[in-house]
Scaffold this motif. Structure first.
Motif, PDB file in Angstrom:
ATOM      1  N   LYS A  61      50.206  32.418  33.028  1.00 34.36           N
ATOM      2  CA  LYS A  61      50.308  33.354  34.355  1.00 34.36           C
ATOM      3  C   LYS A  61      48.852  33.583  34.983  1.00 34.36           C
ATOM      4  N   ILE A  62      48.808  33.211  36.123  1.00 40.29           N
ATOM      5  CA  ILE A  62      47.495  33.628  36.538  1.00 40.29           C
ATOM      6  C   ILE A  62      47.615  34.733  37.742  1.00 40.29           C
ATOM      7  N   VAL A  63      46.705  35.521  37.499  1.00 37.70           N
ATOM      8  CA  VAL A  63      46.478  36.748  38.324  1.00 37.70           C
ATOM      9  C   VAL A  63      45.039  36.854  38.987  1.00 37.70           C
ATOM     10  N   SER A  64      44.814  36.817  40.213  1.00 35.29           N
ATOM     11  CA  SER A  64      43.658  36.981  40.640  1.00 35.29           C
ATOM     12  C   SER A  64      43.022  38.438  40.822  1.00 35.29           C
ATOM     13  N   ILE A  65      41.738  38.544  40.554  1.00 37.34           N
ATOM     14  CA  ILE A  65      40.874  39.683  40.527  1.00 37.34           C
ATOM     15  C   ILE A  65      41.116  40.699  41.972  1.00 37.34           C
ATOM     16  N   HIS A  66      41.181  39.843  43.161  1.00 33.33           N
ATOM     17  CA  HIS A  66      41.200  40.297  44.234  1.00 33.33           C
ATOM     18  C   HIS A  66      42.449  41.349  44.665  1.00 33.33           C
ATOM     19  N   HIS A  67      43.593  41.342  43.741  1.00 33.79           N
ATOM     20  CA  HIS A  67      44.538  42.042  43.938  1.00 33.79           C
ATOM     21  C   HIS A  67      44.410  43.579  43.285  1.00 33.79           C
ATOM     22  N   PHE A  68      43.298  43.701  42.520  1.00 32.96           N
ATOM     23  CA  PHE A  68      43.007  44.878  42.036  1.00 32.96           C
ATOM     24  C   PHE A  68      42.058  45.678  42.564  1.00 32.96           C
ATOM     25  N   LYS A  69      42.327  47.143  42.702  1.00 36.26           N
ATOM     26  CA  LYS A  69      41.600  48.063  43.353  1.00 36.26           C
ATOM     27  C   LYS A  69      40.225  48.357  42.713  1.00 36.26           C
ATOM     28  N   ASP A  70      40.096  48.174  41.256  1.00 34.91           N
ATOM     29  CA  ASP A  70      39.200  48.210  40.437  1.00 34.91           C
ATOM     30  C   ASP A  70      38.858  47.007  39.696  1.00 34.91           C
ATOM     31  N   PRO A  71      38.127  46.024  40.171  1.00 37.26           N
ATOM     32  CA  PRO A  71      37.747  44.717  39.623  1.00 37.26           C
ATOM     33  C   PRO A  71      37.143  45.057  38.614  1.00 37.26           C
ATOM     34  N   GLN A  72      36.162  45.933  38.042  1.00 41.53           N
ATOM     35  CA  GLN A  72      35.625  46.195  36.696  1.00 41.53           C
ATOM     36  C   GLN A  72      36.849  46.461  35.692  1.00 41.53           C
ATOM     37  N   GLN A  73      37.891  47.125  36.128  1.00 41.11           N
ATOM     38  CA  GLN A  73      38.885  47.686  35.182  1.00 41.11           C
ATOM     39  C   GLN A  73      39.626  46.431  34.691  1.00 41.11           C
ATOM     40  N   ALA A  74      39.906  45.603  35.878  1.00 36.11           N
ATOM     41  CA  ALA A  74      40.580  44.260  35.425  1.00 36.11           C
ATOM     42  C   ALA A  74      39.750  43.310  34.434  1.00 36.11           C
ATOM     43  N   VAL A  75      38.790  43.185  34.643  1.00 39.20           N
ATOM     44  CA  VAL A  75      37.821  42.623  33.648  1.00 39.20           C
ATOM     45  C   VAL A  75      38.099  43.332  32.246  1.00 39.20           C
ATOM     46  N   ARG A  76      37.844  44.353  32.142  1.00 38.28           N
ATOM     47  CA  ARG A  76      37.973  45.308  30.943  1.00 38.28           C
ATOM     48  C   ARG A  76      39.374  45.051  30.057  1.00 38.28           C
ATOM     49  N   GLU A  77      40.282  44.707  30.959  1.00 40.99           N
ATOM     50  CA  GLU A  77      41.592  44.522  30.523  1.00 40.99           C
ATOM     51  C   GLU A  77      41.951  43.209  30.254  1.00 40.99           C
ATOM     52  N   ALA A  78      41.135  42.222  30.614  1.00 41.86           N
ATOM     53  CA  ALA A  78      41.613  40.746  30.922  1.00 41.86           C
ATOM     54  C   ALA A  78      41.876  40.116  29.336  1.00 41.86           C
ATOM     55  N   LYS A  79      42.865  39.289  29.229  1.00 40.58           N
ATOM     56  CA  LYS A  79      43.093  38.839  28.109  1.00 40.58           C
ATOM     57  C   LYS A  79      42.369  37.247  28.030  1.00 40.58           C
ATOM     58  N   ALA A  80      42.212  36.682  29.228  1.00 33.44           N
ATOM     59  CA  ALA A  80      41.238  35.449  29.425  1.00 33.44           C
ATOM     60  C   ALA A  80      40.856  35.506  30.797  1.00 33.44           C
ATOM     61  N   ILE A  81      40.009  34.845  30.928  1.00 29.50           N
ATOM     62  CA  ILE A  81      38.999  34.794  32.292  1.00 29.50           C
ATOM     63  C   ILE A  81      38.809  33.276  32.908  1.00 29.50           C
ATOM     64  N   ALA A  82      39.244  33.066  33.975  1.00 31.65           N
ATOM     65  CA  ALA A  82      38.763  31.757  34.528  1.00 31.65           C
ATOM     66  C   ALA A  82      38.243  31.995  35.937  1.00 31.65           C
ATOM     67  N   VAL A  83      37.115  31.201  36.054  1.00 34.00           N
ATOM     68  CA  VAL A  83      36.332  31.533  37.513  1.00 34.00           C
ATOM     69  C   VAL A  83      36.326  30.059  38.053  1.00 34.00           C
ATOM     70  N   GLY A  84      36.715  29.979  39.250  1.00 34.87           N
ATOM     71  CA  GLY A  84      36.980  28.663  39.996  1.00 34.87           C
ATOM     72  C   GLY A  84      35.667  28.100  40.762  1.00 34.87           C
ATOM     73  N   GLY A  85      36.065  27.122  41.349  1.00 33.79           N
ATOM     74  CA  GLY A  85      34.761  26.275  41.855  1.00 33.79           C
ATOM     75  C   GLY A  85      34.848  26.728  43.262  1.00 33.79           C
ATOM     76  N   GLY A  86      33.666  26.249  44.159  1.00 26.00           N
ATOM     77  CA  GLY A  86      33.589  26.638  45.511  1.00 26.00           C
ATOM     78  C   GLY A  86      32.035  26.700  45.678  1.00 26.00           C
ATOM     79  N   ASN A  87      31.657  27.792  46.412  1.00 26.24           N
ATOM     80  CA  ASN A  87      30.259  27.650  46.646  1.00 26.24           C
ATOM     81  C   ASN A  87      29.567  28.776  45.592  1.00 26.24           C
ATOM     82  N   THR A  88      28.572  28.308  44.988  1.00 27.00           N
ATOM     83  CA  THR A  88      28.050  29.004  43.733  1.00 27.00           C
ATOM     84  C   THR A  88      27.524  30.399  44.265  1.00 27.00           C
ATOM     85  N   TRP A  89      26.532  30.283  45.381  1.00 26.19           N
ATOM     86  CA  TRP A  89      25.792  31.399  45.912  1.00 26.19           C
ATOM     87  C   TRP A  89      26.695  32.305  46.352  1.00 26.19           C
TER      88      TRP A  89
END
Length: 290
Positions: free
Chosen positions: A106-134
């Motif tokens: 199941k994939i849930v994007s971090i942009h749905h969370f009011k507190d992205p830092q808390q989302a990272v603290r609670e994550a069971k796994a993390i994926a970062v997608g491609g696009g523009n690195t800058w």
């Protein structure tokens, strides 16, 4: 007394020494290197060159890579879509959800969370997608999650990133292929490996065009950064990092060998690293041998 980079540059111009100072790479390094962190023996990091391989669909060639990363487990994955520029985060999330559904995640994007830092603290796994690195790095700094992701992954939370999301696994973003459309506060990224990679690596130029090749650009990087080397990752290939130092080259069975661009007295030399090779990441340094 501390002197700023700008004032140092202005002083160099006034003294007429810019040519000698800058040509030696005085400003090549980040001003604040990544501080060392304790790394868990359970750390698992997948650094993917690309989201497609030849005529594959989006990430559908990478099922075996994800099985290896997650050890057959099916954790929910926190997705970071910040590299997306031409489009919406919702659409990007849907694309990644569809890609990972056959793999059982199941994939849930971090942009749905009011507190992205808390989302990272609670994550069971993390994926970062491609696009523009800058754009990706700038937005991660704005969200305050770079240090948090580094801490959680180094503590053992599985990480995968493709293209830009793979490039940020390096100490810095300096070997990205992308146009600098945004200005992050630092070039520093996660530093899961101690060397730089170049994703989507293609050898040679475009027929009929007198443009720079990827080799030309990486040679400039090595001339300017005399204590560094670069791994070129062809499409479909990945580096699978476990624990503190162990790394394996993985990918489809017909994957190209990796390109190891090495320091030389004049410019650079090239070695290849075959699919299936296992090595210590500390060996990717001038004079290192696998």
């Amino acid at each position: 007394m501390t002197i700023s980079r700008r004032h140092f540059f202005e002083a160099a111009v006034a003294a007429g020494v810019v040519g000698t100072t800058l040509s030696q790479g005085a400003f090549a390094k980040p001003k604040n290197p990544i501080p060392p962190q304790k790394i868990s023996p359970k750390r698992r990091v997948l650094i993917q060159s690309s989201s497609r391989y030849h005529n594959s669909g989006y990430l559908d060639f990478a099922g075996e890579q994800y099985e290896k990363l997650f050890e057959g487990q099916k954790p929910d994955i926190l997705f970071v879509p910040y590299a997306k520029v031409a489009g919406t985060y919702d659409d990007y999330e849907k694309q990644v959800q569809d890609a990972f559904k056959p793999f059982g995640h199941k994939i849930v994007s971090i942009h749905h969370f009011k507190d992205p830092q808390q989302a990272v603290r609670e994550a069971k796994a993390i994926a970062v997608g491609g696009g523009n690195t800058w754009a990706l790095v700038t937005r991660m700094y704005e969200a305050g999650i770079i240090e948090l992701i580094r801490e959680r992954v180094n503590a053992g939370v599985p990480y995968c990133g493709w293209s830009a999301g793979g490039n940020v696994a390096c100490p810095t973003l300096r070997t990205t292929n992308d146009m600098p459309i945004a200005e992050p506060p630092s070039f520093n990224t996660f530093g899961f490996i101690p060397f730089q990679t170049n994703p989507h690596f293609i050898s040679g130029g475009t027929q009929g065009l007198n443009n720079e090749t990827r080799e030309d650009r990486l040679e400039e990087f090595l001339w300017y950064n005399k204590d560094e080397e670069v791994i070129g990752l062809p499409e479909g290939t990945a580096l699978f990092v476990t624990g503190e130092f162990d790394c394996e080259v993985i990918g489809p069975k017909d994957s190209e060998a990796l390109y190891w661009f090495r320091q030389a007295d004049k410019g650079m030399t090239l070695e290849r690293i075959a699919l299936g090779t296992k090595f210590d990441v500390r060996k990717i340094v001038p004079g290192g041998k696998l």
